[in-house]
Design an enzyme around this catalytic site. Structure first.
Site, PDB file in Angstrom:
ATOM      1  CB  ALA A 144     -12.369   7.706   9.662  1.00  0.00           C
ATOM      2  CB  THR A 145     -10.372   8.334  14.773  1.00  0.00           C
ATOM      3  OG1 THR A 145      -9.478   7.487  14.056  1.00  0.00           O
ATOM      4  CG2 THR A 145     -10.389   7.965  16.241  1.00  0.00           C
ATOM      5  CG  ASN A 180      -8.884  -1.346   8.354  1.00  0.00           C
ATOM      6  OD1 ASN A 180      -9.940  -1.754   8.816  1.00  0.00           O
ATOM      7  ND2 ASN A 180      -7.793  -1.284   9.078  1.00  0.00           N
ATOM      8  CD  GLN A 182      -8.890   1.585   3.862  1.00  0.00           C
ATOM      9  OE1 GLN A 182      -8.637   1.805   2.681  1.00  0.00           O
ATOM     10  NE2 GLN A 182      -8.025   1.831   4.805  1.00  0.00           N
ATOM     11  CG  HIS A 213      -5.301  10.131   6.140  1.00  0.00           C
ATOM     12  ND1 HIS A 213      -4.474   9.043   6.284  1.00  0.00           N
ATOM     13  CD2 HIS A 213      -6.208  10.042   7.128  1.00  0.00           C
ATOM     14  CE1 HIS A 213      -4.874   8.342   7.346  1.00  0.00           C
ATOM     15  NE2 HIS A 213      -5.936   8.926   7.863  1.00  0.00           N
ATOM     16  CB  THR A 273     -11.310  27.717  14.374  1.00  0.00           C
ATOM     17  OG1 THR A 273     -11.575  28.593  15.464  1.00  0.00           O
ATOM     18  CG2 THR A 273     -11.124  28.516  13.090  1.00  0.00           C
ATOM     19  CB  CYS A 330       5.928  -5.826  17.943  1.00  0.00           C
ATOM     20  SG  CYS A 330       6.338  -7.010  16.667  1.00  0.00           S
TER      21      CYS A 330
HETATM   22  C1  LIG Z   1      -7.827   4.783   8.349  1.00  0.00           C
HETATM   23  C2  LIG Z   1      -9.065   4.283   8.947  1.00  0.00           C
HETATM   24  C3  LIG Z   1      -9.636   4.890  10.067  1.00  0.00           C
HETATM   25  C4  LIG Z   1      -8.972   6.057  10.776  1.00  0.00           C
HETATM   26  O1  LIG Z   1      -9.133   7.233  10.050  1.00  0.00           O
HETATM   27  P1  LIG Z   1      -8.474   8.595  10.554  1.00  0.00           P
HETATM   28  O2  LIG Z   1      -9.000   9.615   9.602  1.00  0.00           O
HETATM   29  O3  LIG Z   1      -7.000   8.402  10.449  1.00  0.00           O
HETATM   30  O4  LIG Z   1      -8.929   8.832  11.946  1.00  0.00           O
HETATM   31  C5  LIG Z   1     -10.817   4.398  10.560  1.00  0.00           C
HETATM   32  N1  LIG Z   1     -11.418   3.345   9.975  1.00  0.00           N
HETATM   33  C6  LIG Z   1     -10.915   2.725   8.903  1.00  0.00           C
HETATM   34  C7  LIG Z   1     -11.645   1.590   8.296  1.00  0.00           C
HETATM   35  C8  LIG Z   1      -9.720   3.171   8.350  1.00  0.00           C
HETATM   36  O5  LIG Z   1      -9.211   2.536   7.291  1.00  0.00           O
END
Ligand SMILES: *Cc1c(COP(=O)(O)O)cnc(C)c1O
Length: 372
Positions: free
Chosen positions: A68-69, A150, A178, A200, A238, A322
Site C-alpha cells: 500500500a505504501t 487503521n 484496511q 499482508h 520483475t 516513542c
Molecule cells: C498497513 C497500511 C499501510 C501500509 O501498507 P504496506 O503494504 O505495509 O506498505 C498503508 N495504509 C494503511 C491504512 C495501512 O493500514
C-alpha cells in the site's frame, strides 16, 4: 502470547504459505516468452483478474506494487506529475488522519510547491462529505482519503465522496489497505480513480500489493519506478510471482477467516472493563466501524507500567510512538482531540479469526490488575 495486532499485519493463512512455496519453485521470469515464463505469467494474470473482480475493476486496471505504501506513492505522485500542471497551480486534499506514508507524500509535494489542505476529521475520526466540500477549490486536482482508518477502524463515506469528486472532475484516491477484503467496495459505484491494496492485511505475504487505476491505458498517470516496461510501463521490476500467488491465495481464503471474527469481542471488552470498574472509552464509538479494530482509552492506566508488564502477554499497538527521547502522540488520536496524556493511554486492539473471547478476558484481567 496473544496477538492483538492484525491491523499491523494479519496472521498468514496456511493456504498462502503453500502458494508461495509453489511460486518459488516456478523460478522462471514471468516476463520471459518461453514456455516456463508463459506458464507463470498465466498464474500471475489469474491473480490480477481475481483482484480486479473483487473490486469491480478490469484486470487491465490493476498494477502490482510492493504494498500500500508504494501504491499510495504511485497514485498520488503519479497523478500530480502526470497532470501537466505547474506545481504552483495544483491544490490537493487529504486528511490529518491518513496513514503516515500518505502524509509524508503530501509533505514532499508541498515542498515542490503544491498547495495541500489537511482536513481535520470529526470527533469520531470520520471525514464527512461536508468537511471535504469546505476545502476544495477550482485548483483541486486530487483528493486522497483512506477508506478505513487503521487506528480507529472508522469507515469514511467513500461513495458520497466519490460522487462529489466525479461531479467536480477531481480525481479520487483511496488507501483501502484496511478495508480491502473486509468490506465491499465497487470502484465503479463509488467513482474511485485510484485504490491502494495490500496483501499482508488479509493474511497474505508482506511486500506485495496493488494499485487500481481507473482506465489505466488512457489515464495520465506517470510511473514512480521506471523500469523495463513491466506493468504497462507504470511499475518497473520483475514481478514477484511467489508473492503474487500468495496474494491470490489470501484473497481466496480471507473471507472465510474474516467471517469468523467474533462480533462479541468488543462487547466482551466493554462489559468486562465496566464490571471491574475500569474507566474506558472506545474511540470512534458513534461511527460506522470495521469489526477487527478497537481503539480504547483507559485513563487510569500508566502506559509505561502497563506496556512493560504486559509485553510478554499481548502484542498490541499503543497510542504513542516513542521516537528517540520524546513520546510522540499518534497524529490520528491528536486529530480527534485526544491530548498527549490520553493518547498515550490509548490502546489499539485488532483481531483475527484466531482471537477468542478468552483472549479479551485475559486482557481485561491484566488491565484491572495494573490500574492505579
Ligand atoms: C498497513 C497500511 C499501510 C501500509 O501498507 P504496506 O503494504 O505495509 O506498505 C498503508 N495504509 C494503511 C491504512 C495501512 O493500514
Amino acid at each position: 502470547m496473544i496477538y492483538f495486532d492484525s491491523a499491523a499485519s494479519y496472521p498468514i493463512l496456511p493456504e498462502v504459505l503453500s502458494s508461495i512455496e509453489e511460486g518459488f519453485k516456478s523460478y522462471a521470469n514471468p516476463s520471459s516468452s518461453h514456455i516456463m515464463g508463459l506458464a507463470l505469467s498465466q498464474k500471475v494474470e489469474d491473480v490480477r483478474l481475481q483482484i480486479a473482480d473483487s473490486i469491480g475493476a478490469l484486470p487491465s486496471e490493476v498494477v502490482f506494487t510492493s504494498g500500500a505504501t508504494e501504491s499510495n506513492n504511485l497514485a498520488i505522485k503519479g497523478a500530480v506529475f502526470g497532470s501537466g500542471k505547474p506545481f504552483s497551480e495544483i491544490h490537493l486534499v487529504t486528511s490529518q488522519a491518513e496513514h503516515k506514508c500518505v502524509l509524508n507524500i503530501f509533505s514532499y509535494l508541498e515542498g515542490l510547491g503544491c498547495q495541500v489542505s489537511y482536513i481535520k476529521p470529526n470527533a469520531e475520526g470520520v471525514i464527512t462529505l461536508q468537511l471535504l466540500e469546505e476545502v476544495v477549490t477550482e485548483n483541486t486536482i486530487l483528493v486522497s482519503l483512506m477508506h478505513v482508518n487503521n487506528e480507529l477502524g472508522v469507515i469514511n463515506p467513500i461513495q458520497d465522496i466519490g460522487e462529489f469528486c466525479f461531479d467536480k472532475k477531481i480525481k479520487l484516491h483511496t488507501d483501502a489497505a484496511q478495508s480491502f477484503g473486509k468490506i465491499d467496495i465497487d470502484v465503479m459505484d463509488s467513482y474511485v480513480d485510484f485504490m491502494s491494496l495490500t496483501a499482508h492485511k488479509i493474511g497474505g505475504p508482506k511486500g506485495i500489493g496493488a494499485l487500481y487505476i481507473q482506465a489505466l491505458r488512457t489515464s495520465n498517470i506517470v510511473p514512480v519506478i521506471h523500469g523495463a516496461g513491466q506493468e504497462e510501463g507504470l511499475r518497473g521490476g520483475t514481478l514477484p510471482a511467489p508473492l503474487i500467488l500468495g496474494f491470490g491465495a489470501a484473497l481466496s481464503s480471507f473471507q472465510n477467516s474474516y467471517s469468523k471474527i467474533n462480533a462479541e469481542l468488543e462487547a466482551t471488552l466493554l462489559k468486562g472493563l465496566q464490571a471491574k470498574g475500569v474507566r474506558c472509552q472506545i474511540n470512534g464509538a458513534n461511527a460506522e466501524r470495521v469489526k477487527h479494530i478497537v481503539s480504547v482509552t483507559l485513563p487510569d492506566t500508566n502506559p509505561v507500567v502497563f506496556m512493560r508488564n504486559t509485553e510478554r502477554d499481548f502484542c498490541l499497538a499503543q497510542g504513542s510512538a516513542c521516537s528517540s527521547k520524546e513520546i510522540e502522540p499518534s497524529h490520528v488520536l491528536s486529530s480527534i482531540g485526544l491530548g498527549r496524556d490520553l493518547a498515550s493511554k490509548t490502546y489499539r486492539l485488532s483481531f483475527s479469526h484466531e482471537t477468542t473471547v478468552d483472549d479479551i478476558k485475559a486482557f481485561v484481567q491484566r488491565v484491572a490488575e495494573l490500574i492505579e
